[in-house]
Design a protein around this motif. Structure first.
Motif, PDB file in Angstrom:
ATOM      1  N   ARG A  72      -5.982  -0.814 -11.823  1.00 33.90           N
ATOM      2  CA  ARG A  72      -5.004  -1.324 -11.188  1.00 33.90           C
ATOM      3  C   ARG A  72      -3.789  -1.739 -12.359  1.00 33.90           C
ATOM      4  O   ARG A  72      -2.641  -1.544 -12.353  1.00 33.90           O
ATOM      5  CB  ARG A  72      -5.038  -2.821 -10.993  1.00 33.90           C
ATOM      6  CG  ARG A  72      -5.849  -2.633  -9.418  1.00 33.90           C
ATOM      7  CD  ARG A  72      -6.081  -4.064  -8.956  1.00 33.90           C
ATOM      8  NE  ARG A  72      -6.921  -4.917  -9.835  1.00 33.90           N
ATOM      9  CZ  ARG A  72      -8.162  -5.493  -9.844  1.00 33.90           C
ATOM     10  NH1 ARG A  72      -8.894  -4.959  -8.712  1.00 33.90           N
ATOM     11  NH2 ARG A  72      -8.725  -5.996 -10.417  1.00 33.90           N
ATOM     12  N   ALA A  87       3.873   6.603  -9.684  1.00 32.22           N
ATOM     13  CA  ALA A  87       2.649   6.313  -9.558  1.00 32.22           C
ATOM     14  C   ALA A  87       2.129   7.572  -8.776  1.00 32.22           C
ATOM     15  O   ALA A  87       0.793   7.740  -8.826  1.00 32.22           O
ATOM     16  CB  ALA A  87       2.467   5.139  -8.702  1.00 32.22           C
ATOM     17  N   THR A 137       1.536   3.213   1.168  1.00 25.98           N
ATOM     18  CA  THR A 137       2.419   2.881  -0.070  1.00 25.98           C
ATOM     19  C   THR A 137       1.316   2.326  -1.088  1.00 25.98           C
ATOM     20  O   THR A 137       0.049   2.294  -0.705  1.00 25.98           O
ATOM     21  CB  THR A 137       3.334   1.584   0.289  1.00 25.98           C
ATOM     22  OG1 THR A 137       2.636   0.550   0.637  1.00 25.98           O
ATOM     23  CG2 THR A 137       4.242   2.079   1.383  1.00 25.98           C
ATOM     24  N   VAL A 138       1.756   2.287  -2.315  1.00 23.57           N
ATOM     25  CA  VAL A 138       0.552   1.920  -3.375  1.00 23.57           C
ATOM     26  C   VAL A 138       0.327   0.260  -3.048  1.00 23.57           C
ATOM     27  O   VAL A 138      -0.969  -0.149  -2.951  1.00 23.57           O
ATOM     28  CB  VAL A 138       1.360   1.858  -4.827  1.00 23.57           C
ATOM     29  CG1 VAL A 138       0.716   0.885  -6.125  1.00 23.57           C
ATOM     30  CG2 VAL A 138       1.569   3.374  -5.019  1.00 23.57           C
ATOM     31  N   GLU A 139       1.292  -0.411  -2.826  1.00 25.40           N
ATOM     32  CA  GLU A 139       1.217  -1.849  -2.370  1.00 25.40           C
ATOM     33  C   GLU A 139      -0.139  -2.000  -1.312  1.00 25.40           C
ATOM     34  O   GLU A 139      -1.045  -2.820  -1.279  1.00 25.40           O
ATOM     35  CB  GLU A 139       2.312  -2.546  -1.981  1.00 25.40           C
ATOM     36  CG  GLU A 139       3.345  -2.654  -3.162  1.00 25.40           C
ATOM     37  CD  GLU A 139       4.124  -1.506  -3.443  1.00 25.40           C
ATOM     38  OE1 GLU A 139       4.231  -0.515  -2.681  1.00 25.40           O
ATOM     39  OE2 GLU A 139       4.678  -1.432  -4.485  1.00 25.40           O
ATOM     40  N   GLN A 186      -2.259   0.173  -0.455  1.00 27.13           N
ATOM     41  CA  GLN A 186      -3.676   0.557  -0.852  1.00 27.13           C
ATOM     42  C   GLN A 186      -4.183  -0.513  -1.962  1.00 27.13           C
ATOM     43  O   GLN A 186      -5.320  -0.773  -1.801  1.00 27.13           O
ATOM     44  CB  GLN A 186      -3.408   1.874  -1.940  1.00 27.13           C
ATOM     45  CG  GLN A 186      -3.056   3.157  -0.840  1.00 27.13           C
ATOM     46  CD  GLN A 186      -3.754   3.548   0.302  1.00 27.13           C
ATOM     47  OE1 GLN A 186      -5.115   3.350   0.198  1.00 27.13           O
ATOM     48  NE2 GLN A 186      -3.543   3.505   1.678  1.00 27.13           N
ATOM     49  N   ALA A 208       7.009   3.528  -7.464  1.00 32.43           N
ATOM     50  CA  ALA A 208       6.118   4.497  -6.790  1.00 32.43           C
ATOM     51  C   ALA A 208       6.236   5.866  -7.088  1.00 32.43           C
ATOM     52  O   ALA A 208       5.181   6.665  -6.823  1.00 32.43           O
ATOM     53  CB  ALA A 208       6.747   4.181  -5.066  1.00 32.43           C
ATOM     54  N   LEU A 220      -0.882   0.900 -13.110  1.00 33.00           N
ATOM     55  CA  LEU A 220       0.132   0.681 -12.598  1.00 33.00           C
ATOM     56  C   LEU A 220       1.305  -0.146 -12.911  1.00 33.00           C
ATOM     57  O   LEU A 220       2.477  -0.123 -12.463  1.00 33.00           O
ATOM     58  CB  LEU A 220      -0.183   0.361 -11.053  1.00 33.00           C
ATOM     59  CG  LEU A 220      -0.884   1.531 -10.409  1.00 33.00           C
ATOM     60  CD1 LEU A 220      -1.726   1.027  -8.934  1.00 33.00           C
ATOM     61  CD2 LEU A 220      -0.191   2.591  -9.919  1.00 33.00           C
ATOM     62  N   ILE A 255      -6.068   5.221  -6.706  1.00 33.72           N
ATOM     63  CA  ILE A 255      -6.331   3.750  -5.999  1.00 33.72           C
ATOM     64  C   ILE A 255      -6.876   3.958  -4.779  1.00 33.72           C
ATOM     65  O   ILE A 255      -7.745   3.462  -4.164  1.00 33.72           O
ATOM     66  CB  ILE A 255      -5.107   3.105  -5.962  1.00 33.72           C
ATOM     67  CG1 ILE A 255      -4.414   2.705  -7.406  1.00 33.72           C
ATOM     68  CG2 ILE A 255      -4.879   1.869  -5.035  1.00 33.72           C
ATOM     69  CD1 ILE A 255      -5.028   1.632  -7.784  1.00 33.72           C
ATOM     70  N   LYS A 256      -6.359   5.056  -3.957  1.00 34.87           N
ATOM     71  CA  LYS A 256      -6.614   5.186  -2.492  1.00 34.87           C
ATOM     72  C   LYS A 256      -8.247   5.853  -2.537  1.00 34.87           C
ATOM     73  O   LYS A 256      -9.035   5.147  -1.742  1.00 34.87           O
ATOM     74  CB  LYS A 256      -5.764   6.338  -1.878  1.00 34.87           C
ATOM     75  CG  LYS A 256      -6.250   6.728  -0.408  1.00 34.87           C
ATOM     76  CD  LYS A 256      -5.099   7.480   0.118  1.00 34.87           C
ATOM     77  CE  LYS A 256      -5.486   8.191   1.526  1.00 34.87           C
ATOM     78  NZ  LYS A 256      -4.645   8.969   2.121  1.00 34.87           N
ATOM     79  N   SER A 273      -1.327   6.734  -7.694  1.00 33.72           N
ATOM     80  CA  SER A 273      -1.665   6.398  -6.369  1.00 33.72           C
ATOM     81  C   SER A 273      -2.673   6.977  -5.727  1.00 33.72           C
ATOM     82  O   SER A 273      -3.353   5.887  -4.747  1.00 33.72           O
ATOM     83  CB  SER A 273      -0.306   6.444  -5.537  1.00 33.72           C
ATOM     84  OG  SER A 273       0.068   7.684  -5.707  1.00 33.72           O
TER      85      SER A 273
END
Length: 179
Positions: A29, A40, A94-96, A98, A37, A32, A55-56, A52
């Motif tokens: 985390r 990322a 989106t990153v948010e 995820q 975006a 980032l 994270i997913k 990104s």
């Protein structure tokens, strides 16, 4: 966000395992912090990995293993046809979103690990060619596997971030602590 683990923080093995896992989640985390975006999603190294996508991936992997431990199906079924999608945001992801999903998964992991009667309980491994037929693993093995998986990708995240703008993990922790 945990930046350094005290294994005795929660006074027991479950607390130590959960703390180590959270420390590694934090490493990803933190990578980032301050990125757009587009940054990322970029792939600044020879690898096809992006922040990104990492994270997913780690969120899906963690959710999948805890679902298996509960003897449920993972939320997302990956096979050869869609495996590549676990490392990239697709469509309007989106990153948010995820990060929020991963936070939910982390809370579910903690609740499950705290509630299971014994870390020695076992469950069947998936019927995949890289696992032994009819193999079983313990809840403890699952936690150690998640720590290892997340730590491996936290290292990838460090390299990707440093390749983007030169920021190191130490600098990102200092930024985070500064507010």
């Amino acid at each position: 966000m945990v930046t350094h683990v005290s294994p005795e923080a929660d006074g027991d093995e479950r607390g130590a395992l959960l703390s180590f896992l959270e420390e590694e989640r934090g490493g990803i985390r933190r990578a980032l912090i301050g990125l757009t975006a587009e940054q990322a999603a970029s792939r600044p190294t020879a690898s096809a990995l992006s922040l990104s996508g990492l994270i997913k991936h780690v969120a899906e992997v963690e959710q999948g293993w805890i679902a298996r431990a509960r003897q449920e199906r993972p939320a997302v079924k990956r096979d050869q046809s869609n495996w590549h999608e676990c490392f990239v945001l697709v469509g309007d992801e989106t990153v948010e979103e995820q990060l929020a999903y991963w936070e939910k998964v982390a809370a579910e992991t903690e609740a499950f690990i705290r509630s299971v009667p014994s870390l020695d309980e076992t469950f069947p491994l998936p019927d995949d060619p890289w696992f032994p037929p009819e193999g079983r693993v313990s809840i403890r093995w699952t936690m150690l596997h998640l720590i290892r998986e997340t730590a491996r990708h936290a290292g990838h995240a460090d390299i990707i971030r440093e390749s983007l703008d030169g920021a190191t993990a130490f600098e990102l922790v200092a930024r985070e602590q500064a507010g």
